[in-house]
Design a protein around this motif. Structure first.
Motif, mmCIF file in Angstrom:
data_model
loop_
_atom_site.group_PDB
_atom_site.id
_atom_site.type_symbol
_atom_site.label_atom_id
_atom_site.label_comp_id
_atom_site.label_asym_id
_atom_site.label_seq_id
_atom_site.Cartn_x
_atom_site.Cartn_y
_atom_site.Cartn_z
ATOM 1 N N GLU A 372 0.815 -1.215 0.000
ATOM 2 C CA GLU A 372 0.000 0.000 0.000
ATOM 3 C C GLU A 372 0.849 1.266 0.000
ATOM 4 O O GLU A 372 0.336 2.363 -0.124
ATOM 5 C CB GLU A 372 -0.922 0.020 1.223
ATOM 6 N N ASP A 388 -1.754 4.530 -0.440
ATOM 7 C CA ASP A 388 -3.110 4.498 -0.976
ATOM 8 C C ASP A 388 -4.095 5.155 -0.019
ATOM 9 O O ASP A 388 -5.224 5.483 -0.415
ATOM 10 C CB ASP A 388 -3.537 3.047 -1.239
ATOM 11 N N ARG A 424 5.498 -0.361 -7.726
ATOM 12 C CA ARG A 424 4.565 0.725 -8.023
ATOM 13 C C ARG A 424 5.124 1.692 -9.056
ATOM 14 O O ARG A 424 4.551 2.762 -9.279
ATOM 15 C CB ARG A 424 4.223 1.485 -6.733
ATOM 16 N N SER A 442 0.583 6.188 -8.633
ATOM 17 C CA SER A 442 -0.310 6.870 -7.706
ATOM 18 C C SER A 442 -1.307 7.725 -8.472
ATOM 19 O O SER A 442 -1.162 7.963 -9.681
ATOM 20 C CB SER A 442 0.508 7.759 -6.768
#
Length: 464
Positions: A372, A388, A424, A442
């Protein structure tokens, strides 16, 4: 250091009553602690959930008698003791005391106001007693051992109610390489407030000792490079030198590929050494440090998983000493020599990757899975997590510490200020002059710069 008189008392505020009310709720099991400083909330959480310290403890326990100090530690104790003695008169004028503890929270000596020293003895705030958080809860000395920076603990912020009349401020002096604490310098006053500037004064007070440790660490880096240069003539598939924290000081081309670090680039200063991101190897280096403390001729070998190989690679670990002190190890990949270490689940195993990262939202603790979190950013001693759940302050201070904890969870240090979750990364932007920046997945498509010294490791990790 005669400017300690500037740490004079300040007027108490309603904060004291707010904290006491929150403390009463927290010790009963509630998690809502509105109005309490985040660093105190995190400490309370450790005391209640991890250390299980009795909040009604009336005095600190007796310290365990064991000799585990190095000569370097003894030098730090002596320097801090001289500093504490030199400001004893100024602290006396505040009706306060100054103490020095070792890395376990054992008070080694105390100076200051005689009446306050006598009062402190009733709570065992005196030599031969232990004030670590796990022994005495939240307090200036113990919480400084957990933090990377000065700590101020006032009144009811102390975990144990018996210490609520004390105000204390401490700062830990840490090993420059491992970041482990060595000692704490602490000021304690009875029912006398200390201003926020106390932390800045403590940082200034220990600056000389820190400079000494940094200089010594750079000398150790130079010695490791020299030992690596001398050892390269031995047959192996790759050579490298690592410090006692498992950070890479220098590696040849073969070892650099296996470890994911730049080749033939010395990192003398401990602040710029390379993190290989190989937890088994880091654990082995720590095990070597412990073994070499008892046997200077110790040599060991094992197998480790490296970045590019599907099968484990054999490696020999050979400690390096300077003036009788171990400063790191030489690695020889592709060789087997000395004690064969087959049980990497044993003492050589590093700490497991965290199942949860602890962050703060106002006065609440937020537990996050590593997946996360896509970015960690340093802001002084604070670390901010881009997640997140939004931007949150990490409970752990210091990006180096977080970097070590996440090394085996798919995170990589890409800049002195940034650690990125490689899973990510959505895009890699190549600038006109060869510089890299990473675009994350993101909502804001955050863009993170990659420093030149970290670019080779980033390219290898991403396969570009």
């Amino acid at each position: 250091m005669n400017d300690v008189h500037r740490l004079g008392p300040t007027t108490a505020t309603p904060y004291r009553d707010t904290v006491f009310a929150a403390w009463e709720r927290f010790v009963q099991g509630e998690d809502s602690v509105s109005g309490v400083r985040p660093e105190v909330v995190v400490s309370w959480h450790r005391c209640r959930e991890q250390y299980r310290v009795d909040p009604h403890l009336s005095a600190a326990p007796v310290a365990v008698e064991q000799i585990d100090h190095t000569l370097e530690h003894d030098v730090v104790f002596t320097e801090l003791g001289g500093l504490a003695a030199s400001v004893a008169q100024d602290v006396d004028n505040l009706s306060g005391i100054v103490t020095v503890t070792d890395a376990t929270g054992r008070i080694l000596a105390a100076w200051g106001n005689n009446a306050t020293l006598n009062r402190a003895s009733s709570s065992n705030l005196a030599p031969w007693f232990c004030w670590s958080e796990c022994a005495a809860g939240t307090n200036g000395m113990g919480t400084a051992l957990e933090a990377h920076g000065p700590v101020l603990v006032r009144g009811a912020e102390h975990w144990c109610q018996a210490f609520h009349n004390w105000v204390c401020a401490g700062i830990a002096v840490r090993d420059v390489v491992t970041r482990d604490p060595i000692a704490v310098l602490n000021i304690s006053c009875w029912r006398t407030a200390l201003p926020e500037s106390t932390g800045a004064w403590l940082s200034h007070a220990v600056a000389t000792t820190r400079r000494t440790l940094r200089s010594r660490a750079r000398d150790s880096g130079t010695a490791l490079v020299a030992a690596y240069t001398q050892a390269r003539g031995r047959p192996a598939t790759g050579h490298a030198a690592i410090d006692t924290a498992g950070k890479v000081v220098i590696a040849d081309e073969r070892a650099s590929v296996l470890m994911g670090v730049p080749a033939s680039t010395p990192a003398i200063d401990p602040t710029v050494r390379w993190n290989p991101g190989l937890p088994d190897l880091i654990g082995i280096s720590r095990y070597a440090h412990r073994q070499a403390a008892h046997n200077r001729d110790w040599v060991g070998s094992t197998q480790v998983f490296t970045h590019l190989a599907e099968e484990p690679t054999p490696v020999t670990v050979r400690p390096v000493f300077v003036s009788g002190r171990m400063v790191g190890s030489l690695l020889a990949f592709g060789t087997v020599d000395g004690e064969l270490l087959t049980d990497v689940e044993g003492p050589a195993r590093p700490r497991m990757q965290p199942r949860r990262l602890v962050a703060l939202r106002e006065n609440r603790l937020v537990l996050l899975r590593p997946s996360e979190v896509y970015l960690a950013e340093a802001d002084g001693n604070d670390v901010w997590l881009s997640t997140d759940e939004g931007r949150l302050r990490a409970a752990s201070a210091g990006l180096d510490r977080l970097d070590d904890e996440l090394a085996d969870a798919g995170f990589l240090r890409v800049h002195r200020r940034f650690v990125v979750n490689l899973g990510r990364v959505r895009e890699v932007d190549r600038g006109g002059k060869g510089e890299l920046s990473l675009v994350l997945d993101s909502r804001a498509r955050d863009r993170v710069p990659v420093s030149r010294r970290n670019a080779p490791a980033v390219r290898r990790a991403l396969g570009i």
